[in-house]
Design a protein around this motif. Structure first.
Motif, PDB file in Angstrom:
ATOM      1  N   ILE A 132     -13.498  16.394  17.315  1.00 43.27           N
ATOM      2  CA  ILE A 132     -12.747  15.202  17.722  1.00 43.27           C
ATOM      3  C   ILE A 132     -11.678  14.854  16.692  1.00 43.27           C
ATOM      4  O   ILE A 132     -10.529  14.547  17.037  1.00 43.27           O
ATOM      5  CB  ILE A 132     -13.703  13.998  17.909  1.00 43.27           C
ATOM      6  N   GLY A 133     -12.046  14.902  15.409  1.00 46.65           N
ATOM      7  CA  GLY A 133     -11.079  14.584  14.361  1.00 46.65           C
ATOM      8  C   GLY A 133      -9.886  15.524  14.370  1.00 46.65           C
ATOM      9  O   GLY A 133      -8.741  15.075  14.191  1.00 46.65           O
ATOM     10  N   PHE A 134     -10.141  16.830  14.603  1.00 48.58           N
ATOM     11  CA  PHE A 134      -9.033  17.787  14.670  1.00 48.58           C
ATOM     12  C   PHE A 134      -8.117  17.454  15.847  1.00 48.58           C
ATOM     13  O   PHE A 134      -6.897  17.570  15.753  1.00 48.58           O
ATOM     14  CB  PHE A 134      -9.579  19.209  14.809  1.00 48.58           C
ATOM     15  N   ASP A 137      -5.990  14.466  14.937  1.00 50.23           N
ATOM     16  CA  ASP A 137      -4.954  14.878  13.980  1.00 50.23           C
ATOM     17  C   ASP A 137      -3.836  15.644  14.686  1.00 50.23           C
ATOM     18  O   ASP A 137      -2.655  15.520  14.326  1.00 50.23           O
ATOM     19  CB  ASP A 137      -5.574  15.756  12.886  1.00 50.23           C
ATOM     20  N   PHE A 138      -4.210  16.430  15.700  1.00 50.01           N
ATOM     21  CA  PHE A 138      -3.198  17.170  16.471  1.00 50.01           C
ATOM     22  C   PHE A 138      -2.276  16.200  17.201  1.00 50.01           C
ATOM     23  O   PHE A 138      -1.039  16.385  17.211  1.00 50.01           O
ATOM     24  CB  PHE A 138      -3.899  18.099  17.457  1.00 50.01           C
ATOM     25  N   PHE A 139      -2.842  15.155  17.795  1.00 47.16           N
ATOM     26  CA  PHE A 139      -2.005  14.153  18.470  1.00 47.16           C
ATOM     27  C   PHE A 139      -1.050  13.491  17.473  1.00 47.16           C
ATOM     28  O   PHE A 139       0.137  13.285  17.764  1.00 47.16           O
ATOM     29  CB  PHE A 139      -2.887  13.073  19.121  1.00 47.16           C
ATOM     30  N   ARG A 140      -1.574  13.133  16.305  1.00 44.32           N
ATOM     31  CA  ARG A 140      -0.726  12.490  15.288  1.00 44.32           C
ATOM     32  C   ARG A 140       0.376  13.437  14.804  1.00 44.32           C
ATOM     33  O   ARG A 140       1.502  13.007  14.537  1.00 44.32           O
ATOM     34  CB  ARG A 140      -1.591  12.028  14.112  1.00 44.32           C
ATOM     35  N   GLU A 166      -8.673   4.015  18.577  1.00 47.75           N
ATOM     36  CA  GLU A 166      -8.289   4.631  17.304  1.00 47.75           C
ATOM     37  C   GLU A 166      -6.904   5.252  17.350  1.00 47.75           C
ATOM     38  O   GLU A 166      -6.109   5.103  16.425  1.00 47.75           O
ATOM     39  CB  GLU A 166      -9.323   5.703  16.932  1.00 47.75           C
ATOM     40  N   ILE A 167      -6.597   5.946  18.447  1.00 51.43           N
ATOM     41  CA  ILE A 167      -5.414   6.798  18.439  1.00 51.43           C
ATOM     42  C   ILE A 167      -4.206   6.190  19.146  1.00 51.43           C
ATOM     43  O   ILE A 167      -3.071   6.470  18.777  1.00 51.43           O
ATOM     44  CB  ILE A 167      -5.754   8.185  19.060  1.00 51.43           C
ATOM     45  N   ALA A 168      -4.422   5.370  20.181  1.00 51.18           N
ATOM     46  CA  ALA A 168      -3.293   4.923  21.005  1.00 51.18           C
ATOM     47  C   ALA A 168      -2.604   3.698  20.402  1.00 51.18           C
ATOM     48  O   ALA A 168      -3.249   2.794  19.884  1.00 51.18           O
ATOM     49  CB  ALA A 168      -3.756   4.628  22.425  1.00 51.18           C
ATOM     50  N   GLU A 169      -1.269   3.681  20.520  1.00 49.36           N
ATOM     51  CA  GLU A 169      -0.467   2.556  20.023  1.00 49.36           C
ATOM     52  C   GLU A 169      -0.189   1.534  21.117  1.00 49.36           C
ATOM     53  O   GLU A 169       0.138   0.388  20.827  1.00 49.36           O
ATOM     54  CB  GLU A 169       0.849   3.095  19.468  1.00 49.36           C
ATOM     55  N   GLN A 170      -0.245   1.975  22.358  1.00 49.50           N
ATOM     56  CA  GLN A 170      -0.096   1.094  23.517  1.00 49.50           C
ATOM     57  C   GLN A 170      -0.786   1.783  24.684  1.00 49.50           C
ATOM     58  O   GLN A 170      -1.208   2.932  24.578  1.00 49.50           O
ATOM     59  CB  GLN A 170       1.372   0.792  23.818  1.00 49.50           C
ATOM     60  N   TYR A 171      -0.838   1.075  25.839  1.00 49.63           N
ATOM     61  CA  TYR A 171      -1.661   1.575  26.951  1.00 49.63           C
ATOM     62  C   TYR A 171      -0.952   1.379  28.290  1.00 49.63           C
ATOM     63  O   TYR A 171      -0.137   0.454  28.451  1.00 49.63           O
ATOM     64  CB  TYR A 171      -3.013   0.844  26.974  1.00 49.63           C
TER      65      TYR A 171
END
Length: 218
Positions: A132-134, A137-140, A166-171
């Motif tokens: 999941i962490g990888f 990190d790929f999305f980032r 955790e990962i999304a800035e908006q929805y």
């Protein structure tokens, strides 16, 4: 700056009936995303999330309206070059295929060599916890390279909500034939349509996650 994604009054109407065509489902979207971002997409099954992704990548033609990726109408780009603009990874990172409605020779070339919009449909499907962490990190990494990352999850467990928060800035909330933009996870969680979609148990998990994030040091 040219927006990365413009869905200009997109409308998709599905019909049935051989003689008299009757509408069975309609999805309407009017949306501009003008810079790199990671965006979470949620909504009930059958709400139109996959249709939304397919229209962004050119594999499903809208009934009306235009879909522009990096300033180019993706439905007017040669089929084999559309994934140079926007690419759709459907679970387990299988790339979706295109429906060919007109000869490719009549279409334009892609203006980019690499996709500017990456759409991930249930990316956690069949993924082991240790990876999941990888994945995040790929999305980032993609976002850091100036790409738009669109992540669709159907939350059935609390950790799916944790990924979204955790990962999304908006929805984008897809429901009732439309798409509404939500600026953050707390605002998304407050929406009655999102809470109804989640159900009581998952809504409590989302609220607990909001409370934990609000109390976390900045």
């Amino acid at each position: 700056m040219t927006p990365l994604l413009v869905l200009d009054r997109i409308r998709k109407v599905y019909t049935r009936g051989r003689v008299v065509r009757r509408p069975t489902f309609t999805l309407e979207v009017d949306l501009v995303i003008d810079r790199p971002a990671i965006i979470g997409v949620v909504g009930p099954n059958g709400a139109g999330k996959t249709t939304l992704f397919e229209m962004m990548t050119g594999s499903n033609a809208p009934s009306s309206g235009r879909a522009y990726v990096a300033g180019t109408d993706i439905h007017r780009v040669k089929y084999r070059e559309r994934d140079r603009l926007a690419i759709h990874y459907h679970q387990s990172y299988q790339v979706r295929r295109f429906r060919k409605l007109v000869p490719s020779v009549l279409l334009e070339r892609s203006p980019t060599a690499v996709p500017m919009v990456h759409l991930f449909d249930e990316p956690q499907f069949n993924l082991q916890d240790g990876y999941i962490g990888f994945m995040l990190d790929f999305f980032r990494k993609l976002r850091g390279e100036g790409r738009l990352v669109v992540l669709c999850l159907h939350p059935t467990a609390a950790w799916h909500l944790e990924i979204l928060a955790e990962i999304a800035e908006q929805y984008l909330l897809v429901a009732d034939g439309g798409v509404t933009r939500q600026p953050d996870f707390a605002t998304l969680t407050s929406q009655p349509r999102f809470r109804s979609y989640l159900g009581e148990e998952m809504t409590r998990a989302a609220e607990a996650l909001c409370a934990a994030r609000a109390g976390a040091p900045h």
